[in-house]
Scaffold this active site. Structure first.
Site, PDB file in Angstrom:
ATOM      1  N   LYS A  73      10.531  29.951 -36.148  1.00 29.22           N
ATOM      2  CA  LYS A  73      10.651  29.197 -34.890  1.00 29.22           C
ATOM      3  C   LYS A  73       9.431  29.451 -34.007  1.00 29.22           C
ATOM      4  CE  LYS A  73      12.301  29.886 -30.804  1.00 29.22           C
ATOM      5  NZ  LYS A  73      11.366  29.081 -29.988  1.00 29.22           N
TER       6      LYS A  73
ATOM      7  N   GLU B 170       6.528  42.906 -32.044  1.00 27.93           N
ATOM      8  CA  GLU B 170       5.164  42.983 -31.494  1.00 27.93           C
ATOM      9  C   GLU B 170       5.257  42.446 -30.072  1.00 27.93           C
ATOM     10  OE1 GLU B 170       2.682  44.221 -33.132  1.00 27.93           O
ATOM     11  OE2 GLU B 170       3.479  44.240 -35.169  1.00 27.93           O
TER      12      GLU B 170
ATOM     13  N   CYS C 167      -2.207  39.148 -25.957  1.00 31.49           N
ATOM     14  CA  CYS C 167      -1.499  40.424 -25.771  1.00 31.49           C
ATOM     15  C   CYS C 167      -2.482  41.584 -25.732  1.00 31.49           C
ATOM     16  CB  CYS C 167      -0.468  40.615 -26.874  1.00 31.49           C
ATOM     17  SG  CYS C 167      -1.177  40.496 -28.524  1.00 31.49           S
TER      18      CYS C 167
ATOM     19  N   GLU D 121       2.728  43.291 -16.969  1.00 32.92           N
ATOM     20  CA  GLU D 121       1.877  42.359 -17.718  1.00 32.92           C
ATOM     21  C   GLU D 121       1.852  41.003 -17.004  1.00 32.92           C
ATOM     22  OE1 GLU D 121       3.310  40.754 -21.467  1.00 32.92           O
ATOM     23  OE2 GLU D 121       1.346  41.134 -22.347  1.00 32.92           O
TER      24      GLU D 121
HETATM   25  P1  NDP Z   1       8.824  35.265 -25.104  1.00 32.78           P
HETATM   26  O1  NDP Z   1       9.334  36.597 -25.406  1.00 32.78           O
HETATM   27  O2  NDP Z   1       9.366  34.531 -23.944  1.00 32.78           O
HETATM   28  O3  NDP Z   1       9.013  34.298 -26.348  1.00 32.78           O
HETATM   29  C1  NDP Z   1       8.530  34.562 -27.647  1.00 32.78           C
HETATM   30  C2  NDP Z   1       9.327  33.742 -28.646  1.00 32.78           C
HETATM   31  O4  NDP Z   1      10.679  34.183 -28.624  1.00 32.78           O
HETATM   32  C3  NDP Z   1       9.382  32.260 -28.327  1.00 32.78           C
HETATM   33  O5  NDP Z   1       9.394  31.539 -29.535  1.00 32.78           O
HETATM   34  C4  NDP Z   1      10.685  32.145 -27.580  1.00 32.78           C
HETATM   35  O6  NDP Z   1      11.174  30.854 -27.593  1.00 32.78           O
HETATM   36  C5  NDP Z   1      11.536  33.100 -28.383  1.00 32.78           C
HETATM   37  N1  NDP Z   1      12.715  33.621 -27.708  1.00 32.78           N
HETATM   38  C6  NDP Z   1      12.950  33.732 -26.376  1.00 32.78           C
HETATM   39  N2  NDP Z   1      14.176  34.265 -26.155  1.00 32.78           N
HETATM   40  C7  NDP Z   1      14.715  34.518 -27.373  1.00 32.78           C
HETATM   41  C8  NDP Z   1      15.955  35.067 -27.816  1.00 32.78           C
HETATM   42  N3  NDP Z   1      16.889  35.497 -26.964  1.00 32.78           N
HETATM   43  N4  NDP Z   1      16.176  35.173 -29.137  1.00 32.78           N
HETATM   44  C9  NDP Z   1      15.241  34.790 -30.027  1.00 32.78           C
HETATM   45  N5  NDP Z   1      14.060  34.222 -29.676  1.00 32.78           N
HETATM   46  C10 NDP Z   1      13.795  34.100 -28.362  1.00 32.78           C
HETATM   47  O7  NDP Z   1       7.249  35.441 -25.022  1.00 32.78           O
HETATM   48  P2  NDP Z   1       6.214  34.353 -24.623  1.00 32.78           P
HETATM   49  O8  NDP Z   1       6.355  33.166 -25.511  1.00 32.78           O
HETATM   50  O9  NDP Z   1       6.284  34.201 -23.149  1.00 32.78           O
HETATM   51  O10 NDP Z   1       4.845  35.070 -25.053  1.00 32.78           O
HETATM   52  C11 NDP Z   1       4.144  35.909 -24.248  1.00 32.78           C
HETATM   53  C12 NDP Z   1       4.450  37.353 -24.578  1.00 32.78           C
HETATM   54  O11 NDP Z   1       4.156  37.626 -25.943  1.00 32.78           O
HETATM   55  C13 NDP Z   1       3.587  38.306 -23.801  1.00 32.78           C
HETATM   56  O12 NDP Z   1       4.385  39.346 -23.303  1.00 32.78           O
HETATM   57  C14 NDP Z   1       2.618  38.839 -24.832  1.00 32.78           C
HETATM   58  O13 NDP Z   1       2.106  40.098 -24.548  1.00 32.78           O
HETATM   59  C15 NDP Z   1       3.434  38.839 -26.051  1.00 32.78           C
HETATM   60  N6  NDP Z   1       2.581  38.824 -27.225  1.00 32.78           N
HETATM   61  C16 NDP Z   1       2.514  39.950 -27.994  1.00 32.78           C
HETATM   62  C17 NDP Z   1       1.660  40.012 -29.076  1.00 32.78           C
HETATM   63  C18 NDP Z   1       1.592  41.224 -29.953  1.00 32.78           C
HETATM   64  O14 NDP Z   1       1.125  41.098 -31.080  1.00 32.78           O
HETATM   65  N7  NDP Z   1       2.032  42.390 -29.525  1.00 32.78           N
HETATM   66  C19 NDP Z   1       0.784  38.883 -29.424  1.00 32.78           C
HETATM   67  C20 NDP Z   1       0.939  37.761 -28.534  1.00 32.78           C
HETATM   68  C21 NDP Z   1       1.814  37.744 -27.490  1.00 32.78           C
HETATM   69  P3  NDP Z   1      10.802  29.789 -26.415  1.00 32.78           P
HETATM   70  O15 NDP Z   1       9.493  30.165 -25.826  1.00 32.78           O
HETATM   71  O16 NDP Z   1      10.751  28.544 -27.201  1.00 32.78           O
HETATM   72  O17 NDP Z   1      11.910  29.898 -25.441  1.00 32.78           O
END
Ligand code: NDP
Length: 491
Positions: free
Chosen positions: A173, A248, A282, A385
């Protein structure tokens, strides 16, 4: 208007309930396509498809899986321009960045894991002369792969490639904010001849589609990249099922600059680590610590370069800074700029929304690169962040002081360290609590190395052998070696 479709059992299909969400182009603020608002029924169909594909895919020769994944890599390369344009429109990132980083890296991910699996070996342990133990590594079944919006195809392929290469099938997803390249990837997988059900891509929100995947009792492996809060929720959901989970998560990464570093190199790389992808990486070095002796010179040169970055239409070749990826992220970053002022920070450049990017981008989510000084390390702006084009700069006087600053947040994802003193570099690399420490560089990635975070930045490691291990279940097989009576040996 393009209607994005789910990819289930090899077919492009609308969501069962027929519901779609608008997909916004962040550079204009206007919808330009529609994305399925999938729910648990769609996830159920995808899981069933992945389950039925698993026996054949997991028992196929590794060379056959490798051949198909290499074909996907080739198709990504052949479609580089189309994919880069789609990624730029969907995320707001400069097309230059999508073309040079996101899409080539997606192809490399497929290529790397398609070949890595051919070289993957497991351990053997001889127990004196009594037994030989060998580790049998088998794919775990259906993997759930959930990725964020900042590097959509780059991070999604980083999960899909090792999961499939090791013989798992998957339900993926992407973020519903940036679904386009995952949609295009599903078409490329069909073209490559990937068997039906091996990869399924279900679009929709985290709350509905994402939660249906993580909570599905027959999806035993979850690889998630996203925010720390979401990671905690996923951990909570997965724990009672004893799922194997890799998280991650976010970062608040220190970029530490000692006086002996040589600003010629430090400035351009720190500009990238601060502002590439509008700071939505990130690994971005959002907290800059500069040894006091060079703070003044650093700030002058750094701020001058930050001011000169070209903010503009992401599709223009000259653009260095595009739009933030969503209205929600734009509002969040603005709220932190206001908070910085309330907390007593001095904004040296940027700090404003919507600079003069006219024409079709007049209503886009643009924020100028922002440099803030004068904030205590304990301030919220320095602790939380922000995930935008915003960095703080703080002076330090000693190694001990800067180590305390670096380690003084809940995060531990990545750190950069600039010095010509090799002993100091080794010493600090050992003391800084971080999954990655870059010395005199940033984002220099080797796909073989373990990647992940400490503390609130995550659990588990991906990359290289770690990913191949994550997506397989180790089973120890112990073969007893009976004593040879003729040799009269004792066991
Ligand atoms: P989110 O945690 O909001 O979302 C990440 C993914 O999880 C999206 O596909 C989202 O769907 C989905 N999601 C949200 N809620 C749920 C749930 N309850 N159950 C399952 N899936 C869910 O992060 P962001 O998209 O806002 O991304 C930014 C964040 O990602 C930052 O904190 C960044 O640091 C981190 N990140 C970490 C990396 C790493 O390698 N450590 C690399 C890149 C980013 P949807 O958005 O469609 O609601």
């Amino acid at each position: 208007m393009t209607r994005i479709l789910n990819y289930i059992k090899g077919e492009m299909v609308p969501p069962e309930a027929g519901a779609f969400l608008p997909n916004i182009e962040p550079a204009t603020g206007a919808p330009y396509s529609e994305v399925p608002d999938s729910d648990s029924e769609d996830v159920e169909r995808a899981v069933a498809a992945a389950e039925s594909a698993f026996p054949a895919w997991s028992s196929a020769p590794a060379s056959e899986r490798s051949r198909l994944l290499l074909r996907v890599a080739e198709l990504i390369e052949q479609n580089l321009e189309r994919l880069a344009r789609a990624e730029s429109i969907d995320t707001g990132k400069p097309i230059r960045l999508a073309r040079s980083l996101d899409i080539p890296r997606a192809a490399s991910n497929f290529r790397f894991f398609a070949t890595a699996t051919l070289h993957f070996a497991s351990e053997s342990h001889a127990t004196d002369l009594r037994a030989i133990n060998y580790t049998l590594r088998r794919p775990r079944g259906v993997a759930g792969l959930i990725s964020p919006w900042n590097l959509p195809l780059y991070l999604m392929s980083w999960k899909i490639a090792p999961a499939l290469a090791t013989g798992n099938t998957a339900v993926a997803k992407p973020s519903e904010i940036t679904p386009m390249t995952a949609y295009l990837l599903s078409e490329l997988c069909r073209e490559a001849g990937l068997p039906a059900g091996v990869l399924n891509i279900v679009h929709g929100t985290g709350a509905k589609a994402g939660a249906a995947i993580t909570g599905h009792p027959r999806v035993g492996t979850i690889s998630f990249t996203g925010g720390t809060k979401t990671g905690a929720e996923i951990g909570r959901v997965c724990a009672p099922f004893f799922k194997k989970v890799a998280l991650e998560l976010g970062g608040k990464n220190p970029n530490i600059i000692f006086a002996d570093a040589g600003l010629e190199e430090v400035i351009p790389v720190s500009i990238r680590s601060s502002f590439d992808n509008q700071g939505q990486i990130c690994l971005s070095g959002s907290r800059i610590f500069v040894e006091r002796a060079i703070q003044k010179e650093f700030l002058e040169r750094f701020v001058e370069r930050a001011k000169s970055l070209v903010v503009g239409d992401p599709l223009e070749e000259s653009t260095e800074q595009g739009a933030l990826t969503s209205k929600a992220q734009f509002d969040k970053v603005l709220s932190y700029l206001q908070l910085a002022q309330r907390e007593g920070g001095r904004i040296l450049c940027g700090g404003e929304a919507r600079p003069a990017v006219g024409g079709r981008c007049a209503r886009g989510y643009f924020i100028r690169p922002t440099v803030i000084t004068g904030l205590p390390v304990s301030s919220r702006v320095n602790q939380e962040e922000i995930f935008g084009p915003v960095v703080t700069v703080t002076p330090f006087d000693s190694e001990d002081e800067v180590v305390a600053y670096a380690n003084g947040t809940p995060y531990g994802l990545a750190a950069s360290l600039w010095t010509q003193n090799l002993s100091r570099a080794h010493r600090l690399a050992e003391r800084i609590q971080s999954g990655t420490v870059w010395i005199n560089c940033w984002m220099l990635r080797d796909l073989r190395v373990p990647f992940g975070g400490m503390k609130s930045s995550g659990v588990g490691r991906e990359g290289g052998l770690e990913a191949l291990r994550f997506f397989t279940e180790p089973r120890n097989v112990c073969i007893h070696l009976p004593a040879n009576p003729a040799a009269g040996s004792a066991s």
